[in-house]
Design an enzyme around this catalytic site. Structure first.
Site, PDB file in Angstrom:
ATOM      1  N   LYS A 226     -57.122-101.176 -17.426  1.00  0.00           N
ATOM      2  CA  LYS A 226     -57.592-100.036 -16.629  1.00  0.00           C
ATOM      3  C   LYS A 226     -56.466 -99.050 -16.302  1.00  0.00           C
ATOM      4  CE  LYS A 226     -61.588-102.613 -15.000  1.00  0.00           C
ATOM      5  NZ  LYS A 226     -62.768-102.158 -15.679  1.00  0.00           N
TER       6      LYS A 226
ATOM      7  N   TYR B 120     -65.021-112.219 -13.333  1.00  0.00           N
ATOM      8  CA  TYR B 120     -65.294-111.749 -14.682  1.00  0.00           C
ATOM      9  C   TYR B 120     -63.957-111.417 -15.316  1.00  0.00           C
ATOM     10  CZ  TYR B 120     -67.123-108.768 -18.436  1.00  0.00           C
ATOM     11  OH  TYR B 120     -67.421-108.211 -19.654  1.00  0.00           O
TER      12      TYR B 120
ATOM     13  N   ASP C 128     -55.718-112.347 -12.926  1.00  0.00           N
ATOM     14  CA  ASP C 128     -56.331-111.272 -13.699  1.00  0.00           C
ATOM     15  C   ASP C 128     -56.315-110.020 -12.810  1.00  0.00           C
ATOM     16  OD1 ASP C 128     -57.890-109.450 -14.972  1.00  0.00           O
ATOM     17  OD2 ASP C 128     -59.547-110.813 -15.397  1.00  0.00           O
TER      18      ASP C 128
HETATM   19  N1  HOZ Z   1     -67.281-104.650 -16.903  1.00  0.00           N
HETATM   20  C1  HOZ Z   1     -67.082-103.387 -16.303  1.00  0.00           C
HETATM   21  C2  HOZ Z   1     -67.119-103.422 -14.846  1.00  0.00           C
HETATM   22  N2  HOZ Z   1     -66.710-104.593 -14.212  1.00  0.00           N
HETATM   23  C3  HOZ Z   1     -68.063-102.384 -16.788  1.00  0.00           C
HETATM   24  C4  HOZ Z   1     -67.433-101.532 -17.780  1.00  0.00           C
HETATM   25  C5  HOZ Z   1     -68.297-100.364 -18.268  1.00  0.00           C
HETATM   26  O1  HOZ Z   1     -69.490-100.462 -18.356  1.00  0.00           O
HETATM   27  O2  HOZ Z   1     -67.716 -99.357 -18.571  1.00  0.00           O
END
Ligand code: HOZ
Length: 430
Positions: free
Chosen positions: A268, A145, A240
């Site tokens: 992050k 992802y 990534d």
């Molecule tokens: N896409 C995020 C985890 N892989 C989730 C982010 C969120 O919901 O804060």
């Protein structure tokens, strides 16, 4: 049973005004059932919800809070920055300082551009790769992802698979056609794709350690093989490292595995909890970015002074305290050892994957090396496990397809409590 009256009432209100009641899909708890908890505050290793319940936090804002919540250093940096205004839309000294620091910590990065999220970072990185190579196609891996940019919502992991939409409506066929897919850890398929699309592939992008189909490490030689293939065919290799950057080592997964990408995307931890992303890499590639070069990318809040101050504070700390990495890995080893021993005692053959301070318990007896294997997990059982853990004060990611993140605030008491709760939860599921 958890008292969640206030959270339930807030969720009801939220659903009236926010799609699904949340601002990011996984948070809705759809994959595990029940209503999401509304979080009021957090401190150290603990989250507190609006009903006053306390939980040991294994999400840590999906990665950024590597030092736990309420870290004084970051709070001080943010307070000091706020006094000078929240945003200028003009260059600042902090941007220079953080760029210098990142290029020191991640040696493959000569130059870096700050953006506001991991999604922006990956979208921009593939645009640069296309601009540099003059080629259109990209290769991505099933279950990886890279945020919600159109090019990536094809066989995507994280919330996309959790919500059952790994191929999102709204992505045009034209865009989807430029994204070629390979299974994670499958160099042969990548080789075939490269051969079948000779001279058309701009980049290969991957999470060097996947965290969005649960935690899935690269098999030995996989990253090295991709590096070789990219060199041979003039393809840009993008790691990534939004999740793994500054988490698996000071220099991220690329330091841990000793494989050097051409471009890296970050997010992050780089913002210490503030909304920040970044992409960077070799000077000759990054010099294609506007205003130095022709590839356009911009942002009003990019390099925001408050976010840069938070990011600089956490990165400087990590840069000076390499022992944090040993500490969080040691904590994770203890938790994983405890869970493994519980599984053994209970005669269960589920799988645990771990890299450093990231781990996942997969409700499957198979070795999980790719998305197809991850998808074969018993997600219903995972949902029941999630709720049982929550009832005992342990806050896990509400999906089988997410990695857990350990912070340095988790100590012996939290480790023991987690292992005990894991035993009780698994036992009651038999
Ligand atoms: N896409 C995020 C985890 N892989 C989730 C982010 C969120 O919901 O804060």
């Amino acid at each position: 049973m958890l008292e969640n009256r206030i959270s339930r009432a807030l969720f009801k209100r939220a659903k009236e005004y926010i799609p699904g009641g949340v601002n990011s899909p996984v948070r809705a708890f759809k994959a595990v059932g029940g209503d999401p908890l509304f979080i009021q505050k957090a401190s150290g290793a603990y989250l507190y919800d609006e009903d006053g319940n306390r939980f040991i936090d294994y999400i840590n804002s999906w990665g950024p809070m590597i030092l736990g919540h309420g870290n004084g250093l970051i709070e001080e940096a943010v307070s000091a920055a706020i006094k000078n205004s929240l945003s200028f839309g003009a260059p600042t000294k902090k941007e220079v300082e953080i760029a210098e620091l990142i290029t020191e910590m991640v040696p493959s990065v000569d130059k870096i551009r700050m953006v506001n999220s991991g999604t922006e970072a990956t979208m921009s990185a593939i645009r640069v790769a296309r601009g540099v190579t003059g080629k259109d196609k990209i290769i991505k891996f099933e279950g990886c992802y890279h945020g919600h940019g159109d090019s990536f919502l094809i066989a995507a992991g994280s919330g996309a698979v959790t919500m059952g939409t790994p191929d999102s409506p709204g992505v045009t066929q034209g865009t989807a056609g430029d994204t070629l897919l390979a299974p994670f850890n499958d160099p042969d398929t990548v080789k075939d794709l490269v051969a079948a699309n000779e001279g058309q592939i701009a980049c290969i992008i991957l999470e060097p350690v996947a965290g969005n189909m649960g935690c899935v490490p690269p098999e030995p030689g996989f990253l090295e093989g991709l590096r070789e293939m990219c060199d041979k065919h003039g393809i840009i290799l993008i790691f990534d490292e939004v999740m793994t950057g500054f988490r698996l080592a000071r220099g991220g997964a690329q330091e841990r595995y000793g494989v050097v990408p051409d471009l890296t995307t970050l997010g992050k931890i780089i913002g210490g909890g503030m909304p920040v992303g970044a992409y960077g890499g070799k000077k000759e590639i990054m010099d294609y970015v506007s205003p130095e070069g022709p590839v356009y990318q911009a942002g009003t809040l990019s390099g925001n002074p408050v976010a840069m101050s938070a990011g600089y504070a956490i990165l400087s700390y990590l840069n000076d305290h390499n022992e944090v990495y040993d500490q969080i890995e040691d904590t994770t080893n203890k938790i994983v050892r405890g869970i493994s021993s519980n599984l053994k005692q209970l005669n269960l053959n589920y799988t645990i994957n771990q890299v450093g301070s990231m781990f996942s318990l997969f409700f499957s007896p198979e070795k999980i090396t790719d998305f197809n294997l991850a998808k074969r997990c018993d997600t219903e059982k995972f949902g029941a496990y999630f709720k049982l853990m929550l009832d005992q004060g342990i806050y896990l990611a509400p999906s089988q397809f997410e990695a857990l993140f350990v912070s340095s605030a988790i100590g012996e008491a939290e480790i023991e409590k987690t292992i005990r709760a894991n035993y009780a939860s698994l036992k009651s599921l038999i």
